[in-house]
Scaffold this motif. Structure first.
Motif, short mmCIF file in Angstrom:
data_model
loop_
_atom_site.label_atom_id
_atom_site.label_comp_id
_atom_site.label_asym_id
_atom_site.label_seq_id
_atom_site.Cartn_x
_atom_site.Cartn_y
_atom_site.Cartn_z
N GLY A 25 20.50 21.82 -59.12
CA GLY A 25 19.37 22.45 -59.81
C GLY A 25 19.21 21.97 -61.24
O GLY A 25 18.54 22.61 -62.05
N LYS A 26 19.82 20.83 -61.54
CA LYS A 26 19.80 20.30 -62.92
C LYS A 26 18.38 19.98 -63.38
O LYS A 26 17.96 20.39 -64.46
CB LYS A 26 20.67 19.04 -63.00
N ASP A 79 19.07 33.77 -57.53
CA ASP A 79 18.16 34.50 -56.61
C ASP A 79 18.60 34.42 -55.16
O ASP A 79 18.13 35.19 -54.32
CB ASP A 79 16.73 33.97 -56.78
P1 GDP Z 1 19.35 18.34 -59.07
O1 GDP Z 1 19.62 17.38 -57.97
O2 GDP Z 1 20.62 18.96 -59.57
O3 GDP Z 1 18.50 17.79 -60.16
O4 GDP Z 1 18.55 19.56 -58.40
P2 GDP Z 1 16.98 19.83 -58.38
O5 GDP Z 1 16.52 20.41 -59.66
O6 GDP Z 1 16.27 18.65 -57.86
O7 GDP Z 1 16.92 21.04 -57.33
C1 GDP Z 1 17.39 20.93 -56.02
C2 GDP Z 1 16.73 21.95 -55.15
O8 GDP Z 1 17.09 23.25 -55.56
C3 GDP Z 1 15.20 21.92 -55.22
O9 GDP Z 1 14.67 22.13 -53.95
C4 GDP Z 1 14.84 23.08 -56.11
O10 GDP Z 1 13.58 23.62 -55.85
C5 GDP Z 1 15.94 24.06 -55.80
N1 GDP Z 1 16.22 24.98 -56.91
C6 GDP Z 1 16.46 24.65 -58.20
N2 GDP Z 1 16.69 25.75 -58.95
C7 GDP Z 1 16.58 26.80 -58.11
C8 GDP Z 1 16.73 28.25 -58.28
O11 GDP Z 1 16.97 28.77 -59.38
N3 GDP Z 1 16.59 29.00 -57.16
C9 GDP Z 1 16.30 28.45 -55.94
N4 GDP Z 1 16.18 29.29 -54.92
N5 GDP Z 1 16.17 27.13 -55.75
C10 GDP Z 1 16.31 26.31 -56.82
#
Ligand code: GDP
Ligand code: MG
Length: 324
Positions: A170-171, A277
């Motif tokens: 979620g970064k 959540d």
């Molecule tokens: P990264 O790979 O760490 O950059 O992660 P992303 O920001 O791309 O998020 C990965 C997935 O997690 C995506 O589908 C987002 O929509 C979901 N996501 C991110 N933050 C949240 C959150 O606070 N709650 C939920 N339910 N999903 C989230």
């Protein structure tokens, strides 16, 4: 525009101008004394620093650069003009390596200027060789070649805090929610192909592409970008609450960080548990407890919960103020 964080350049300083053979022309005398001037010095090559991380793209299609040649000597003992210096602008945070000598230049302050290559000395004109035993010298020397070398310029972003964590932690979502950034978000691995930056009340956050096991050995994308967080003061270690074993996920990333660079693992770290959540309050409390055993600074957030985002913003700005 693609973010360019590395360029290779072959750079040559200016060659010195040649010395020349000339004779004084005086009325009534067929041949005067020697009067050939020296060649001018070749141009030097300097690097200067600008606060603009985009300017590395300027060098994208350039492979070779050279400073000007010095002018040849002239009659009447006049020296050739010095060749114009070549002044190259690089973004703040650039690390320039001379691949021939191994010398490295760290461009950390705006306005810094370093000499990369020296221009060649100008040659000597025949005026120089005048001596009691040599009153009509025909000797001169050619200008010397300027120094040359291959250079690697790597941009190491200077962010105040770097977001690290497994893919999908979620970064990128968090960076977008906390700052003005528009990092790509996706549910698949490796959404982030370039480091994204965001501004959180004057603090720069950098989103580093997903680390996976083995990233420090070059597998996965994380490796290429880990260097961007070498200079950050604080790591924001994101762990998704989708994971039931917080400690295992945490340790995976910690191992990667220390394998890549021991200094990274010594940085101040804050654990951010993401996607609150998705779980109930009781489980959240349990996970926070588990996380606090790994590192006492634990925050939690959901991008869908404005109150938690506001709380995270407040806590982060407080913490970052103390490290700046
Ligand atoms: P990264 O790979 O760490 O950059 O992660 P992303 O920001 O791309 O998020 C990965 C997935 O997690 C995506 O589908 C987002 O929509 C979901 N996501 C991110 N933050 C949240 C959150 O606070 N709650 C939920 N339910 N999903 C989230
Ligand atoms: Mg991402």
């Amino acid at each position: 525009m693609a973010f360019i964080d590395e360029v290779k350049l072959y750079i040559t300083a200016g060659r010195g101008g040649d010395g020349v053979v000339r004779w004084l022309h005086e009325k009534g005398k067929e041949y005067g004394g020697p009067s050939g001037g020296d060649g001018g010095k070749g141009g030097d090559v300097y690097a200067t620093v600008l606060r603009d991380i985009g300017i590395l793209t300027r060098y994208r299609s350039i492979k070779e650069l050279r400073a000007h040649r010095g002018g040849d000597g002239m009659k009447n003992k006049m020296h050739g003009k010095a060749g114009e210096d070549l002044i190259l602008e690089f973004p703040i945070g650039s690390l320039i390596s001379n691949l021939n000598t191994g010398k490295k230049y760290d461009l950390l302050k705006e306005g810094d200027r370093v000499l990369l290559l020296k221009g060649g000395a100008g040659g000597m004109g025949n005026e120089h060789f005048k001596a009691s035993t040599n009153i009509r010298p025909k000797q001169f020397t050619e200008g010397k070649e300027g120094e040359n070398a291959d250079f690697l310029v790597e941009l190491q972003l200077i962010a105040d805090a770097g977001l690290v964590g497994l893919p999908n932690a979620g970064k990128s979502s968090l960076l977008n929610a906390l700052t003005n950034a528009t990092a790509k978000v996706g549910s698949y691995q490796f959404t982030t192909l370039e480091p994204n930056l965001g501004d959180l009340y004057g603090f720069i956050l950098a989103d580093i592409p997903g680390l996976i096991e083995g990233a420090s050995e070059g597998r996965g994308l994380g490796h290429k970008f880990l260097k961007h967080i070498r200079r950050t003061s604080t790591l924001l270690h994101c762990i998704s609450l989708e994971n039931e074993d917080i400690s295992k996920v945490y340790q995976t990333i910690r191992d990667e960080l220390s394998k890549f660079d021991l200094e990274l693992s010594k940085k101040k770290e804050i654990i951010i548990l993401t996607k609150t959540d998705l779980i109930d309050e009781k489980t959240l409390a349990k996970r926070i407890d588990e996380a606090e055993k790994l590192n006492p600074s634990v925050l939690s957030v959901s991008i869908y919960d404005d109150a938690s985002l506001k709380n995270l913003t407040d806590e982060l700005t407080k913490i970052l103020k103390t490290t700046k």
